[in-house]
Scaffold this active site. Structure first.
Site, short mmCIF file in Angstrom:
data_model
loop_
_atom_site.label_atom_id
_atom_site.label_comp_id
_atom_site.label_asym_id
_atom_site.label_seq_id
_atom_site.Cartn_x
_atom_site.Cartn_y
_atom_site.Cartn_z
N ALA A 28 0.85 -1.19 0.00
CA ALA A 28 0.00 0.00 0.00
C ALA A 28 0.89 1.24 0.00
O ALA A 28 2.11 1.13 -0.06
CB ALA A 28 -0.90 -0.02 1.22
N ASN A 29 0.28 2.41 0.06
CA ASN A 29 1.08 3.63 0.20
C ASN A 29 0.36 4.58 1.15
O ASN A 29 -0.74 4.29 1.63
CB ASN A 29 1.38 4.27 -1.16
N ARG A 30 0.97 5.73 1.43
CA ARG A 30 0.47 6.60 2.50
C ARG A 30 -0.63 7.55 2.06
O ARG A 30 -1.08 8.38 2.83
CB ARG A 30 1.63 7.40 3.10
#
Ligand code: C5P
Length: 400
Positions: free
Chosen positions: A210-212
């Site tokens: 995932a990413n932020r």
């Protein structure tokens, strides 16, 4: 800039226990920048005092007695004519029946007869009263008079019973008020497609890459487009945010799903705002069983994801305006310029995500708008909503 700045709303409050939520609604509309004139019926005054509304709106709240005061004979005309929107929440069966018949026996019903602004009604009552043919007939009549009816919804009722009759939640009503007030705005008749949030690429059934990205900037773009009168489709990766009321929402998880959703809607859109943080890579062989520690440290092989914007820009039937976002941690301008050209965009919104007050997760952003025509607008630190308005204003200038 607040979304409802310079908008005047008459909020009619009638005698249902849902009155307590009307104070929250008045507060929310005020915080959005609207001038909210509350009118209570005498039944509502039994549930809640005008002072509660005055305290949250910073403006006088009106009661029936005011009709017979010194300004009496013009008060309802003034309140009605000045309004950009009249919203009755909660609207009881009794008030709905009066409005359907065109009765005007109190300050609120008089004001509504005098008003020319759109009328929104949020019914709240016991289930049996809502189902009664008289109430249903009132609602039908009011619809034919052009009023919009919002709710009620099903759930717990004050009678202790469960059923149809609960007033729609204030946040949702405020969302519908924004859509109603946005109608006829600068993006009237335009379709805006927004992608938001990060994608998640499965490693196994419980783990993802995932990413932020929180989705905040993308959701703000969708809300701003609605406020400007657009029809909005929001393609969203997993996000904890609630979608803006009035947007058509398509929920996706992976970059491939996002590509499919964006391509499915792109041909009908006038503007594409690709704010999503799309994963550039995905595990090439996601395991269909949870990877166990006992198996040792796994090696995860990656495959490249499609570049969604690039694919859209190569379509024959594509939005007139394509806007990309470049979140960079170094060489902001040269990286963003490169993406503007290589992805075939009209504009790119560049931001330096290494700053504390801009970029991921926070409510503010500091961006530079780089356009195909060579123009560069460096914006100061703004709320993500304000950034969204600026981006849309610029995108609209390319449409014209
Ligand atoms: O990740 P990158 O910096 O290249 O993203 C720039 C723009 O391209 C963003 O608007 C992003 O949504 C879009 N993008 C895309 N498909 C990808 C990666 C990024 O459409 N696979």
């Amino acid at each position: 800039m607040l979304p409802l700045e310079s908008k005047r709303i008459v909020l009619g409050v009638t005698g249902s226990i849902a009155c307590y939520k009307a104070a929250d609604l008045a507060s929310k509309l005020t915080q959005l920048g609207a001038e909210v004139d509350v009118i209570l019926t005498s039944a509502a005054e039994h549930f809640i005092r005008p002072l509660t509304f005055q305290s949250v709106t910073g403006r006088r709240a009106y009661v029936d007695k005011d009709l017979w005061g010194p300004e009496g004979h013009v008060l309802h005309v003034k309140l009605g004519k000045d309004a950009d929107l009249v919203l009755v929440a909660p609207a009881t069966a009794n008030t709905l029946s009066k409005l359907a018949a065109g009765q005007a026996d109190n300050l609120l019903t008089l004001t509504i007869l005098a008003a020319t602004a759109p009328l929104m009604l949020a019914p709240a009552m016991d289930g049996g009263m809502y189902d009664h043919p008289a109430t249903q007939a009132s609602l039908e009549t009011l619809r034919t008079h052009g009023a919009s009816i919002h709710g009620p919804v099903s759930g717990h009722l004050a009678s202790g019973l469960s059923g149809m009759g609960r007033m729609l939640e204030p946040a949702e009503l405020a969302g519908y008020a924004r859509v109603t007030l946005g109608a006829g705005g600068p993006l009237d008749g335009r379709r805006v497609l927004v992608s938001a949030g990060g994608t998640q690429e499965p490693i196994d059934p419980v783990r993802v890459i995932a990413n932020r990205s929180s989705g905040k900037q993308g959701y703000a773009l969708a809300q701003a487009a609605l406020d400007m009168g657009a029809q909005v489709t929001l393609v969203s990766g997993p996000s904890a945010l609630s979608a803006p009321t009035g947007a058509d929402v398509v929920r996706v998880q992976t970059a491939i799903e996002m590509r499919d959703a964006v391509l499915a809607h792109a041909a009908q859109a006038d503007i594409l705002l690709m704010a999503a943080a799309v994963a550039d890579f995905r595990p090439s062989n996601a395991s269909d069983k949870k990877i166990k520690r006992a198996g040792g440290v796994p090696t995860i092989e990656l495959a490249a994801n499609p570049d969604i914007l690039k694919e859209v820009s190569q379509q024959a039937n594509k939005p007139a305006v394509l806007v990309g976002f470049a979140a960079e941690s170094n060489d902001l301008l040269s990286n963003a310029q490169g993406k503007l050209a290589s992805k075939g965009l009209d504009m790119i919104v560049a931001n330096d995500v290494s700053a504390q007050d801009a970029g991921f997760e926070v409510d503010t952003n500091r961006v530079i708008l780089l356009a195909k025509d060579g123009s560069q607008d460096e914006l100061p630190l703004l709320s993500k909503y304000e950034v969204a308005r600026k981006v849309l204003e610029k995108a609209l200038s390319f449409l014209k």
